[in-house]
Design an enzyme around this catalytic site. Structure first.
Site, mmCIF file in Angstrom:
data_model
loop_
_atom_site.group_PDB
_atom_site.id
_atom_site.type_symbol
_atom_site.label_atom_id
_atom_site.label_comp_id
_atom_site.label_asym_id
_atom_site.label_seq_id
_atom_site.Cartn_x
_atom_site.Cartn_y
_atom_site.Cartn_z
ATOM 1 N N ASP A 53 0.843 -1.202 0.000
ATOM 2 C CA ASP A 53 0.000 0.000 0.000
ATOM 3 C C ASP A 53 0.881 1.256 0.000
ATOM 4 O O ASP A 53 0.368 2.375 -0.103
ATOM 5 C CB ASP A 53 -0.999 -0.007 1.166
ATOM 6 C CG ASP A 53 -0.327 0.078 2.518
ATOM 7 O OD1 ASP A 53 0.906 -0.076 2.603
ATOM 8 O OD2 ASP A 53 -1.047 0.297 3.519
ATOM 9 N N SER A 54 2.205 1.070 0.058
ATOM 10 C CA SER A 54 3.123 2.201 -0.109
ATOM 11 C C SER A 54 2.913 2.841 -1.485
ATOM 12 O O SER A 54 3.325 3.968 -1.715
ATOM 13 C CB SER A 54 4.578 1.754 0.040
ATOM 14 O OG SER A 54 4.839 0.578 -0.701
ATOM 15 N N ASP A 92 -1.305 -6.210 -0.211
ATOM 16 C CA ASP A 92 -1.411 -5.460 1.041
ATOM 17 C C ASP A 92 -2.849 -4.973 1.202
ATOM 18 O O ASP A 92 -3.366 -4.260 0.324
ATOM 19 C CB ASP A 92 -0.467 -4.254 0.934
ATOM 20 C CG ASP A 92 0.189 -3.895 2.233
ATOM 21 O OD1 ASP A 92 -0.130 -4.525 3.252
ATOM 22 O OD2 ASP A 92 1.041 -2.980 2.217
ATOM 23 N N LYS A 122 -1.697 -9.295 3.192
ATOM 24 C CA LYS A 122 -0.980 -8.828 4.384
ATOM 25 C C LYS A 122 -1.866 -7.859 5.137
ATOM 26 O O LYS A 122 -2.512 -7.000 4.506
ATOM 27 C CB LYS A 122 0.331 -8.134 3.986
ATOM 28 C CG LYS A 122 1.047 -7.499 5.180
ATOM 29 C CD LYS A 122 2.470 -7.078 4.859
ATOM 30 C CE LYS A 122 2.612 -5.708 4.246
ATOM 31 N NZ LYS A 122 2.060 -4.598 5.061
ATOM 32 N N GLU A 124 -1.894 -5.259 8.708
ATOM 33 C CA GLU A 124 -1.094 -4.642 9.763
ATOM 34 C C GLU A 124 -1.776 -4.827 11.112
ATOM 35 O O GLU A 124 -3.010 -4.826 11.196
ATOM 36 C CB GLU A 124 -0.935 -3.135 9.485
ATOM 37 C CG GLU A 124 -0.120 -2.839 8.244
ATOM 38 C CD GLU A 124 0.172 -1.343 8.055
ATOM 39 O OE1 GLU A 124 -0.161 -0.526 8.946
ATOM 40 O OE2 GLU A 124 0.741 -1.000 6.998
ATOM 41 N N GLU A 191 8.635 -4.213 11.117
ATOM 42 C CA GLU A 191 9.080 -2.922 10.557
ATOM 43 C C GLU A 191 9.470 -1.952 11.673
ATOM 44 O O GLU A 191 8.732 -1.798 12.663
ATOM 45 C CB GLU A 191 7.953 -2.307 9.692
ATOM 46 C CG GLU A 191 8.349 -0.931 9.146
ATOM 47 C CD GLU A 191 7.478 -0.412 8.009
ATOM 48 O OE1 GLU A 191 6.555 -1.124 7.580
ATOM 49 O OE2 GLU A 191 7.748 0.716 7.552
HETATM 50 O O1 KIV Z 1 3.477 -1.159 1.662
HETATM 51 C C1 KIV Z 1 4.652 -1.469 1.844
HETATM 52 O O2 KIV Z 1 5.521 -1.105 1.064
HETATM 53 C C2 KIV Z 1 4.949 -2.286 3.019
HETATM 54 C C3 KIV Z 1 6.357 -2.613 3.403
HETATM 55 C C4 KIV Z 1 6.439 -3.725 4.386
HETATM 56 C C5 KIV Z 1 7.378 -2.761 2.388
HETATM 57 O O3 KIV Z 1 4.049 -2.662 3.697
#
Ligand code: KIV
Length: 285
Positions: A53-54, A92, A122, A124, A191
């Site tokens: 999601d970056s 993500d 993924k 968080e 992280e």
């Molecule tokens: O979105 C992202 O880039 C991440 C990192 C762990 C690389 O979640």
């Protein structure tokens, strides 16, 4: 057609990732956001591609990761899946797609797999996500956890700050990792935490830990594609190693193109199409 052909066996699966820890082999992971970045990352032999999601900031130009939506992520996930053959592709889950309730979170994850084509998701957060992780795993969706400096908690953390520096917060991180392992995550991103805590977590859990700003002891490492290539605008965290300076390379190429067009140096005769002079002469009449 058999599902057990050679192609299937070469693909990196969740099981391959987990076996790496047992064999003591480091896991490589990188983000990718589109077809070309996925192809390059995959062809370099990276094990895991995260559609991070970056992309909210590095591709779409938003201030942080909170703005990107699931519908946005699905467009990028499809492009990444088209570009990768071997790596395990993880999607993500963006902010808001798993926060409202478990039903909607499951629906978001199912869309990611079905419409985005990713092979795992993924999410968080620590132990507060344990029930959700169980629910997703029960529904055939492999889940990667992500604890420590979790960018979607930006406002709660009061900025992008290294986590787990006090006894209490370090203990919380260790407990989060153990709880998420029991809930069923197949791996865990650590992280922005001290090296020593990442080491304790890595030794405590049997699932692989993938570090970003978490030091040397993790079972694998992940970086943001554009950070590694020197393609990001703005502040770079200290853990980023820039393997190339593509921003400068691209800038030089683009400014040269501008000056070549302006000076008449592009296109050259060899870069133009030609036809018979006989026809040209007739057309001139
Ligand atoms: O979105 C992202 O880039 C991440 C990192 C762990 C690389 O979640």
């Amino acid at each position: 057609m058999s599902h057990f052909g050679a192609e299937t066996l070469r693909k990196i699966t969740v099981q391959v990732i987990q076996s790496r820890k047992q064999k003591g082999e480091k896991i490589t992971a990188l983000t990718a956001y589109d077809y070309p970045s996925a192809r390059l990352v995959d062809e370099a032999g990276v094990d895991i591609i995260l559609v991070g999601d970056s992309l909210s900031s590095v591709v779409l130009g938003y201030e942080n990761t909170l703005s990107v939506t699931l519908d946005d992520m699905l467009v990028f996930a499809r492009a990444v899946c088209r570009g990768s053959k071997k790596a395990l592709v993880v999607g993500d889950m963006p902010f808001g797609s798993y926060h409202i309730n478990e039903e909607r979170a499951l629906e978001s994850a199912v869309r990611y797999i079905k419409e985005g084509g990713v092979e795992a998701v993924k999410i968080e957060g620590g132990r507060t996500r344990a029930l959700l992780v169980e629910r997703l795993v029960e529904n055939e969706i492999p889940v990667m956890g992500h604890i420590g400096l979790t960018p979607q908690s930006l406002h709660k953390m009061g900025g992008y700050k290294v986590q787990g520096k006090t006894l209490n917060s370090a203990q919380n991180l260790i407990d989060d990792a153990v709880t998420l392992e029991h809930a069923g995550v197949f791996s865990l991103v650590l992280e922005g935490i001290p090296d020593e805590i990442a080491r304790l977590i890595t030794e405590r859990v049997s699932i692989p830990t993938i570090g970003i700003g978490a030091g040397t002891y993790c079972d694998g490492q992940i970086l943001v594609y554009s950070d590694l290539l020197g393609l990001t605008f703005g502040h770079q965290p200290k853990f980023v190693r820039k393997y190339a300076d593509l921003k400068t390379t691209i800038n030089q190429a683009l400014t040269k193109y501008v000056s070549d067009v302006q000076s008449g140096n592009f296109p050259a005769d060899t870069e133009s199409y030609h036809m018979s002079m006989e026809i040209v002469t007739k057309l001139k009449r």
